[in-house]
Write a protein that holds these residues in place. Structure first.
Motif, mmCIF file in Angstrom:
data_model
loop_
_atom_site.group_PDB
_atom_site.id
_atom_site.type_symbol
_atom_site.label_atom_id
_atom_site.label_comp_id
_atom_site.label_asym_id
_atom_site.label_seq_id
_atom_site.Cartn_x
_atom_site.Cartn_y
_atom_site.Cartn_z
ATOM 1 N N GLY A 153 0.798 -1.219 0.000
ATOM 2 C CA GLY A 153 0.000 0.000 0.000
ATOM 3 C C GLY A 153 0.827 1.264 0.000
ATOM 4 O O GLY A 153 0.272 2.363 0.134
ATOM 5 N N LYS A 154 2.149 1.151 -0.209
ATOM 6 C CA LYS A 154 3.053 2.295 -0.076
ATOM 7 C C LYS A 154 3.821 2.632 -1.349
ATOM 8 O O LYS A 154 4.238 3.780 -1.528
ATOM 9 N N ILE A 155 4.060 1.648 -2.194
ATOM 10 C CA ILE A 155 4.844 1.851 -3.413
ATOM 11 C C ILE A 155 3.994 1.422 -4.603
ATOM 12 O O ILE A 155 3.400 0.340 -4.586
ATOM 13 N N GLY A 156 3.946 2.247 -5.619
ATOM 14 C CA GLY A 156 3.160 1.928 -6.797
ATOM 15 C C GLY A 156 3.980 1.997 -8.069
ATOM 16 O O GLY A 156 4.942 2.762 -8.164
ATOM 17 N N GLY A 188 -0.295 9.439 -3.257
ATOM 18 C CA GLY A 188 -1.007 9.038 -4.464
ATOM 19 C C GLY A 188 -1.179 7.540 -4.609
ATOM 20 O O GLY A 188 -2.038 7.083 -5.378
ATOM 21 N N VAL A 189 -0.399 6.757 -3.859
ATOM 22 C CA VAL A 189 -0.485 5.299 -3.973
ATOM 23 C C VAL A 189 -1.854 4.791 -3.508
ATOM 24 O O VAL A 189 -2.338 3.765 -3.993
ATOM 25 N N GLN A 190 -2.489 5.514 -2.593
ATOM 26 C CA GLN A 190 -3.810 5.074 -2.112
ATOM 27 C C GLN A 190 -4.829 5.021 -3.243
ATOM 28 O O GLN A 190 -5.717 4.158 -3.249
ATOM 29 N N ASP A 191 -4.716 5.937 -4.216
ATOM 30 C CA ASP A 191 -5.651 5.932 -5.334
ATOM 31 C C ASP A 191 -5.369 4.766 -6.270
ATOM 32 O O ASP A 191 -6.298 4.160 -6.823
#
Length: 399
Positions: A153-156, A188-191
């Motif tokens: 949930g932290k790196i995209g 922005g990773v949450q999106d």
């Protein structure tokens, strides 16, 4: 008289395809949802080399502590695909939640046996966009073309690369492969996680939206950006609007350049206003008719003063859209009607000037590997090429 029956059958099949596609597209547009995400602040790294991308991606997967969520259009059954699967199996055995979505047709080389092995080893794999009745032709055409990775949930990760040896420059015809991918860390990773879980619900029939494990607290980064997911709607509207508002410069990079009439109209108007338009396309082609399908659009733009560059050194698969010094769009969508009207895509709108400057430098580096295309080059193509252009024009949305 047998040939008359063959013609009748072919006409009936073609009519069926047309009706199937028309009804399927109409039904889909009626149900499609245009999701909008807010402008966020994250740190974003541009990666333009396959070997560099997979070195970073595999390293981040190796370090995962809680969850690995991945969606690819294509995973090949080759040594890179096997290495990718083995890494996911390793992490699943460590107790990490591993979820993988693959497009059913894009990843058609992944067999049932391979899927069972992955499931048995703890990797949850589901296919997206399986062909379905009764609108079989439309469902075959509409693909999930996204490439999204979210780790802990932290790196995209988001961009144009898939998983296969061609993407790490091991295909003699297409090497070296030029593409653009993003590594994102920050709020922005949450999106990206939300968008992934929407695709997961569709594919696995499992709702995971409200689980805090997948949405840890995230700090703001340095770059303003906005996730831009699309599903056969919205790209044309947004791109046309950006083009209409352009003042100085537009840059488009795409392996397939088959815009809509509306977007073409805006590009021509921009050229008439004095906006410079630079377009990068590949000289080599990886699909039938797509190169010839672009020629009529390129002729028109060349006649109005656009600069067209054909990438020569390998295959250009980059997807970039830049307007002035204000916007850089990078993601999975090509500048073609299939991405605009059919595929599920996911792009990132980046508003940070330092990133735009870096991306512009990468594009300028790519232009050193490109030849300048002239209108005379397209006016003097062979009769056979003209025939292919005509065929491509009639099926442009499917290319």
């Amino acid at each position: 008289m047998w040939w008359i029956w063959i013609i009748i059958v072919m006409i009936c099949i073609l009519l069926w395809f047309c009706i199937d596609f028309y009804i399927g597209r109409k039904k889909f547009v009626k149900q499609a949802v245009a999701r909008e995400y807010p402008i966020r602040q994250s740190d974003i790294e541009l990666i333009a080399s396959g070997p560099n991308l997979f070195k970073k991606l595999f390293s981040d997967i190796e370090k995962a502590q809680t969850s690995i969520h991945i969606l690819f259009y294509i995973v090949q059954d080759d040594h890179l695909g096997k290495k990718f699967f083995q890494l996911l199996i390793k992490k699943a055995k460590e107790g990490i939640e591993v979820r993988l979505i693959l497009d059913r047709l894009g990843s058609h080389k992944i067999t049932r046996k391979m899927v069972k092995e992955l499931h048995d080893q703890g990797v949850q794999l589901y296919f997206s966009k399986k062909p379905s009745f009764p609108l079989i032709f439309f469902s075959i055409q509409q693909r999930n073309h996204r490439k999204i990775t979210v780790i802990d949930g932290k790196i995209g990760y988001l961009g144009g690369f898939n998983v296969g040896k061609e993407y790490i420059n091991e295909d003699q015809k297409l090497a070296p492969w030029r593409d653009y991918h993003l590594r994102i860390s920050g709020e922005g990773v949450q999106d990206m996680q939300s968008e992934y879980l929407i695709d997961w619900k569709r594919s696995a029939k499992e709702k995971l939206f409200n689980q805090s494990l997948y949405f840890p607290p995230l700090e703001k980064g340095m770059m303003n950006h906005q996730l831009f997911p699309t599903e056969g709607i919205k790209i044309e509207d947004v791109f046309a609007s950006f083009i209409r508002e352009s003042k100085d410069r537009i840059i488009i990079g795409s392996p397939y350049f088959i815009p809509t009439d509306r977007v073409m109209k805006e590009l021509v108007h921009a050229l008439k206003r004095g906006v410079s338009l630079n377009i990068v396309v590949p000289n080599n082609s990886d699909h039938i008719l797509v190169k010839e399908g672009s020629f009529k659009y390129l002729r028109t733009l060349l006649s109005h003063g656009a600069n067209i560059y054909q990438f020569q050194d390998g295959f250009y698969h980059g997807k970039v859209f830049m307007v002035d010094d204000n916007l850089c769009d990078i993601g999975t969508a090509n500048f073609d009607q299939r991405s605009f009207f059919l595929n599920l895509e996911c792009n990132m709108l980046i508003y940070d000037k330092s990133f735009i400057k870096n991306a512009l430098q990468q594009i300028n580096d790519d232009l050193t590997q490109a030849d300048f295309l002239k209108k005379e080059d397209l006016d003097s193509v062979s009769l056979f090429t003209r025939i292919k252009e005509g065929i491509a024009s009639t099926i442009s949305i499917l290319l």
